[in-house]
Enzyme design. Structure first.
Site, PDB file in Angstrom:
ATOM      1  N   LYS A  12       0.843  -1.207   0.000  1.00  0.00           N
ATOM      2  CA  LYS A  12       0.000   0.000   0.000  1.00  0.00           C
ATOM      3  C   LYS A  12       0.875   1.253   0.000  1.00  0.00           C
ATOM      4  O   LYS A  12       0.643   2.185  -0.765  1.00  0.00           O
ATOM      5  CB  LYS A  12      -0.924  -0.023   1.234  1.00  0.00           C
ATOM      6  CG  LYS A  12      -1.978  -1.133   1.186  1.00  0.00           C
ATOM      7  CD  LYS A  12      -2.887  -1.140   2.401  1.00  0.00           C
ATOM      8  CE  LYS A  12      -2.293  -1.799   3.628  1.00  0.00           C
ATOM      9  NZ  LYS A  12      -1.925  -3.217   3.501  1.00  0.00           N
ATOM     10  N   THR A  99       7.723   0.162  10.317  1.00  0.00           N
ATOM     11  CA  THR A  99       7.735   0.290  11.778  1.00  0.00           C
ATOM     12  C   THR A  99       7.948  -1.083  12.415  1.00  0.00           C
ATOM     13  O   THR A  99       7.899  -2.108  11.743  1.00  0.00           O
ATOM     14  CB  THR A  99       6.414   0.912  12.272  1.00  0.00           C
ATOM     15  OG1 THR A  99       5.321   0.166  11.714  1.00  0.00           O
ATOM     16  CG2 THR A  99       6.300   2.351  11.847  1.00  0.00           C
ATOM     17  N   HIS A 153      -5.488   2.369  13.569  1.00  0.00           N
ATOM     18  CA  HIS A 153      -4.958   2.032  12.240  1.00  0.00           C
ATOM     19  C   HIS A 153      -5.848   1.011  11.546  1.00  0.00           C
ATOM     20  O   HIS A 153      -6.636   0.317  12.195  1.00  0.00           O
ATOM     21  CB  HIS A 153      -3.546   1.461  12.355  1.00  0.00           C
ATOM     22  CG  HIS A 153      -2.492   2.508  12.573  1.00  0.00           C
ATOM     23  ND1 HIS A 153      -2.220   3.040  13.814  1.00  0.00           N
ATOM     24  CD2 HIS A 153      -1.649   3.126  11.705  1.00  0.00           C
ATOM     25  CE1 HIS A 153      -1.261   3.948  13.703  1.00  0.00           C
ATOM     26  NE2 HIS A 153      -0.896   4.017  12.435  1.00  0.00           N
ATOM     27  N   LYS A 157      -2.461  -3.822   9.692  1.00  0.00           N
ATOM     28  CA  LYS A 157      -1.194  -3.432  10.327  1.00  0.00           C
ATOM     29  C   LYS A 157      -0.672  -4.565  11.206  1.00  0.00           C
ATOM     30  O   LYS A 157      -1.431  -5.163  11.971  1.00  0.00           O
ATOM     31  CB  LYS A 157      -1.404  -2.162  11.161  1.00  0.00           C
ATOM     32  CG  LYS A 157      -0.103  -1.604  11.729  1.00  0.00           C
ATOM     33  CD  LYS A 157      -0.293  -0.204  12.293  1.00  0.00           C
ATOM     34  CE  LYS A 157       0.952   0.301  12.983  1.00  0.00           C
ATOM     35  NZ  LYS A 157       2.133   0.308  12.100  1.00  0.00           N
TER      36      LYS A 157
END
Ligand code: NAP
Length: 264
Positions: A12, A99, A153, A157
């Site tokens: 994405k 992350t 989120h 994720k």
């Protein structure tokens, strides 16, 4: 022109980065890579027709054949360290948005940069509004030390809490130190009800379809609350930061963590 390649090209964020780098006059999109084979032309991924830049599935090969100066990585917490090691070993400067890196991962990258004389940038959030939210939260904690964080989120994720929430908590802790909030005898009737705990700051992670990336930092004081909220309503919000980082990273000294350190 700075030669840039993108890791996680089918993802994405990766697709958005391909578009942003391709459209920037100072950056040359020379390569792209993803573990998924398919060997698409990047132009097909970003609606530009054929460009001749093909997405490879082996990073070392892509680096050798396209000779980038910068590697942008938006992959996942398991993939990112091998990608960074490979880039630095080949003299390519990483710009990392992925992350979930640990403190020891960051230490390793710092060390590798030093050994190979390569610079790198790792940022948990490339949106300028999120950087400002973190800065404002750090300032507010001087006056209102009781604080909790809610991050929200999309449900694909992988890591929780988000890198942004952890970085916010780290910055607030630099200002207010560590202490336990809430009632000393509070009891969780369901495990996790009070969220995760970073030096006494509770962090709550919401995962739902429909969200992109959002965060509220809520401060409580006598008879008042203060809420600082940031919303990334589309992935475009991260692109000016990513493009800026690609232009800056080659002239940095070693590893820099956080977009805020290169903005001035
Ligand atoms: P995504 O849609 O899952 O995209 C990740 C892509 O990387 C997928 O195509 C994945 O393939 C691919 N991949 C997996 N292993 C790889 C490897 N070894 N080398 C190259 N590509 C590999 O995820 P996303 O939403 O784009 O997010 C990516 C990362 O960016 C996450 O860590 C997210 O938290 C972070 N993020 C950061 C910011 C920021 O501002 N710093 C903003 C948004 C998101 P598979 O699907 O086959 O695994």
């Amino acid at each position: 022109m700075i030669r840039v390649m993108v890791c996680g090209a089918y993802g994405k964020m990766g697709r958005e980065v391909l578009k942003a780098v391709y459209n920037d006059g100072d950056l040359d999109l020379v390569g792209a890579m993803d573990v998924n084979s398919g060997f698409a032309d990047i132009g097909e991924l970003i609606g530009k027709g054929k460009t001749g830049v093909i997405v490879g599935n082996d990073l070392e090969t892509v680096i050798h054949s396209t000779k980038p100066q910068v590697m942008v990585d938006f992959t996942n917490p398991d993939a990112v360290m091998p990608n960074i090691r490979c880039a630095i070993a080949n003299g390519v400067c990483p710009v990392v948005g992925t992350t979930g890196l640990s403190v020891s991962n960051i230490e390793e990258v710092k060390q590798l940069c030093k050994e190979k004389q390569v610079s790198a940038l790792i940022a948990p959030n490339f949106a300028i509004g999120a950087v400002l939210m973190m800065k404002m939260a750090q300032d507010a904690a001087k006056y209102l030390p009781h604080v909790e964080i809610i991050e929200l989120h999309h449900d694909q994720k992988l890591d929780a809490p988000s890198g942004t929430a952890l970085r916010t908590a780290e910055l607030i802790t630099k200002t207010r130190g560590s202490f336990r909030q809430g009632h000393p005898e509070e009891v969780e009737k369901l495990a996790g009800a009070r969220g995760s705990d970073y030096e006494g700051i509770r962090i709550h992670s919401v995962r739902l379809p429909g969200y992109v990336a959002h965060q509220e930092v809520i401060f409580g004081g006598l008879g008042q609350t203060l809420t600082i909220r940031h919303d990334s309503i589309s992935r475009e919000s991260f692109m000016p930061g990513v493009v800026f980082a690609c232009k800056k990273v080659i002239n940095l000294d070693g590893l820099i963590c956080g977009l805020e350190h290169i903005l001035n």
